[in-house]
Design a protein around this motif. Sequence first.
Motif, mmCIF file in Angstrom:
data_model
loop_
_atom_site.group_PDB
_atom_site.id
_atom_site.type_symbol
_atom_site.label_atom_id
_atom_site.label_comp_id
_atom_site.label_asym_id
_atom_site.label_seq_id
_atom_site.Cartn_x
_atom_site.Cartn_y
_atom_site.Cartn_z
ATOM 1 N N SER A 100 -16.970 -16.147 28.712
ATOM 2 C CA SER A 100 -16.101 -14.854 28.351
ATOM 3 C C SER A 100 -14.511 -15.178 28.327
ATOM 4 O O SER A 100 -13.687 -14.852 27.629
ATOM 5 N N HIS A 101 -14.389 -16.073 29.367
ATOM 6 C CA HIS A 101 -12.664 -16.680 29.292
ATOM 7 C C HIS A 101 -12.457 -17.006 28.033
ATOM 8 O O HIS A 101 -11.270 -16.790 27.345
ATOM 9 N N LEU A 102 -13.367 -18.105 27.379
ATOM 10 C CA LEU A 102 -12.945 -18.737 25.966
ATOM 11 C C LEU A 102 -13.026 -17.656 25.007
ATOM 12 O O LEU A 102 -12.136 -18.132 24.024
ATOM 13 N N GLN A 103 -13.664 -16.660 24.927
ATOM 14 C CA GLN A 103 -13.674 -15.580 23.804
ATOM 15 C C GLN A 103 -12.329 -14.961 24.019
ATOM 16 O O GLN A 103 -11.720 -14.688 22.948
ATOM 17 N N GLY A 104 -11.893 -14.718 25.189
ATOM 18 C CA GLY A 104 -10.625 -14.110 25.247
ATOM 19 C C GLY A 104 -9.506 -15.041 24.867
ATOM 20 O O GLY A 104 -8.623 -14.313 23.991
ATOM 21 N N ARG A 108 -6.736 -14.128 21.341
ATOM 22 C CA ARG A 108 -5.486 -14.182 21.571
ATOM 23 C C ARG A 108 -4.953 -15.133 20.724
ATOM 24 O O ARG A 108 -3.914 -14.839 19.877
ATOM 25 N N LEU A 109 -5.320 -16.576 20.604
ATOM 26 C CA LEU A 109 -5.225 -17.179 19.662
ATOM 27 C C LEU A 109 -5.075 -16.949 18.173
ATOM 28 O O LEU A 109 -4.359 -17.117 17.326
ATOM 29 N N ALA A 110 -6.202 -16.065 17.824
ATOM 30 C CA ALA A 110 -6.645 -15.811 16.464
ATOM 31 C C ALA A 110 -5.381 -14.652 16.000
ATOM 32 O O ALA A 110 -4.798 -14.546 14.886
ATOM 33 N N ALA A 111 -5.091 -13.848 17.021
ATOM 34 C CA ALA A 111 -4.025 -12.907 16.799
ATOM 35 C C ALA A 111 -2.656 -13.539 16.689
ATOM 36 O O ALA A 111 -1.766 -13.199 15.840
ATOM 37 N N HIS A 112 -2.266 -14.551 17.447
ATOM 38 C CA HIS A 112 -1.206 -15.323 17.308
ATOM 39 C C HIS A 112 -1.132 -15.922 16.122
ATOM 40 O O HIS A 112 -0.060 -15.880 15.345
ATOM 41 N N SER A 113 -2.080 -16.550 15.666
ATOM 42 C CA SER A 113 -2.199 -17.109 14.331
ATOM 43 C C SER A 113 -1.987 -16.353 13.160
ATOM 44 O O SER A 113 -1.404 -16.564 12.336
#
Length: 130
Positions: A100-104, A108-113
Amino acid sequence: MRIGELASMTGASPRSLRYYEQHGLLTPSRDANGYRDYGEVDAVRARNVRDLLDSGLTIDDIRRYTENGCLDRPLRESPRCTPELETAKRRLAGLDERISHLQGLRERLAAHSAELERALYPADALHAAD
């Protein structure tokens, strides 16, 4: 049998077998020359330890099984131990929490990218909308 024979029989490396012994999971006898002498129970235990490690359990988890005699017969042939189920459930809950933590984190990283891509290549973003 010697450590090399046990390694061949179980698929565990000699180094792993010594590690299992160091942590109290195997208890071979010693010959007069100091060589380890493994018996059939050691072979069964080594296979069981390897299978349980492959399942995601830790050496500390598995050590608890030895206290209850849960490793002395092939896992599929022996009565299951209550501590085994408790440990598996605890490990699963921990994995679910980490997933769950890794999915979150991934979201966030995909949105930043995507933000970076729009900022760095605005023309490409316009064509992607077409």
